[in-house]
Design a protein around this motif. Sequence first.
Motif, short mmCIF file in Angstrom:
data_model
loop_
_atom_site.label_atom_id
_atom_site.label_comp_id
_atom_site.label_asym_id
_atom_site.label_seq_id
_atom_site.Cartn_x
_atom_site.Cartn_y
_atom_site.Cartn_z
N ASP A 216 14.97 28.70 4.06
CA ASP A 216 13.54 28.44 3.80
C ASP A 216 13.40 27.43 2.65
O ASP A 216 14.40 27.02 2.04
N LYS A 217 12.15 27.08 2.36
CA LYS A 217 11.90 26.03 1.37
C LYS A 217 12.43 26.43 0.00
O LYS A 217 13.04 25.61 -0.70
N THR A 218 12.24 27.69 -0.37
CA THR A 218 12.68 28.16 -1.69
C THR A 218 14.18 27.95 -1.83
O THR A 218 14.67 27.43 -2.85
N GLU A 222 16.04 25.45 -4.45
CA GLU A 222 17.04 26.01 -5.39
C GLU A 222 18.37 25.29 -5.25
O GLU A 222 19.00 24.90 -6.23
N SER A 227 11.73 19.89 -6.07
CA SER A 227 10.51 20.69 -5.87
C SER A 227 9.69 20.22 -4.66
O SER A 227 8.57 20.66 -4.46
#
Lengths: 241, 250
Positions: A216-218, A222, A227
């Motif tokens: 996922d994007k998170t 990371e 960002s």
Amino acid sequence: MAAIRTEKLRKEYKDTVAVDGLDLEIEEGELFSLLGVNGAGKTTTIKMLTTLTEPTSGDAFILGHSIKEDKKKIKEQIDVSMQQTAVARNLSVDENLEFYCRMRGKSKEETENIKKRTYQIFGLDKVAKKRTKQLSGGWQRKLSIALALAGEPKVLFLDEPTLGLDVIARRELWRAIESLKGKMTIVLTTHYMEEAEALSDRIGIMKDGKLLFVGDKTALFEKTKTSSVEDAFIKTVEEGV
Amino acid sequence: MKEASKRIFALTKRNLKEILREPVSLIFLLGLPLFLLVLFYYIFHNLTPQFEMQYLAPGIIAFSQAFLTLFVGLLMSMDRASAFLIRLYVTPAGSYEFIAGYMLAMLPVSLVQSVLFFITAGIIEPSFFSVNMIWGVLCSLITAMLYIGFGILFGSLCNEKAIGGIASIVISGQSVLSGMWFPLEGINKNVITVMNILPFRPSAQFIQHIVSGSDAVFDDIIKPLIIVLAYTVVITTAGILIYNVKMKRQ
């Protein structure tokens, strides 16, 4: 059960490896974006998953059916909207929908319900009686994607659905795609990073036929210490992070 | 099977609409042959027996059918070039359903052609009306299959830019080698043999002899019919095989 599962899926064209041992799982109801630069292998992957192209080796399973063995069962449950607009040019919007519903084995009553629903999602009722060739590119693309929904697929493949559309038409299509989230599994390929960021549950990044990242994007932010999906994509592709 | 026939019907309907909604196809499939029928009759019918209605009307029908090659080939090649056909390949429809859809769409067009030209011929020359005209209409569907077969072959083989040129070979071949537009007396025997071996002259002769009610059933009807059918089967089969190969290569 995963909606899509690939096992060492590979496609070679003469001396080019378009897809190189792809292992991937996409859950039912998920909207999965497949990103990559031109020639990364996204469209070839879609073509194999939609049974349009035979893999050189490996296999993939759509709702448990092998793309090598159970093509007919897969075709009954999937649909695709390719990069180019795919509509019958001399048929009206209404006739296009009716024709495609017939091709998908829908009854007259089902066809009427599908038309009503499609008009509601895409606002096509305004141009229902117009011949497709008289419509703008944006309307044609909307119809093209609407046709892919007419068969009520369980898995929908959208290959660069907003390519060449102006910003308003693109946002309208995003809203239409968003309204489908959770109702079916959607695999989306795109060059627009903001599109992937706005719509996806998970993202896959491909380069030279290989999958460099899935998550996922998170997890992507990371991993790449960025960002935005665009920065994360560039870092992943250029630096192989 | 029931689902397949529904899909074939849907494809046929769509293909027919695609062709009939292009004004240029109506001009070539109906307008031009109708114009030539009237023009040639009034200019030449007193000068040469070649242009008497019993020869001219069936000849015009065979000529108009050659345009079926152009339009079925054009539709197929345009579909193949667009993503439209790729979309349909993801439906449960098989390749034979697509081919059947293209072929069946052209039969009503052929029917309208022969009815229109026979009725026009009858209006110009009332003695031309006969029961044989009905047989002529029905039998012209057989010769139409030959030209549709050419269209299937070229539509499977060529892109849309090449179709015009390739189909014009069939249209020219039909015009020149059918022997419709000039008397054959004095023409080299080898040329006549070639004309009899190729399908263009037999296709025109078959309809002519049906309409004129020829008594020489084998020589005038069965022989040209066999030639037409043989070409139709070979050409259509080649078209279907090539279409299948191209479909798998998508």
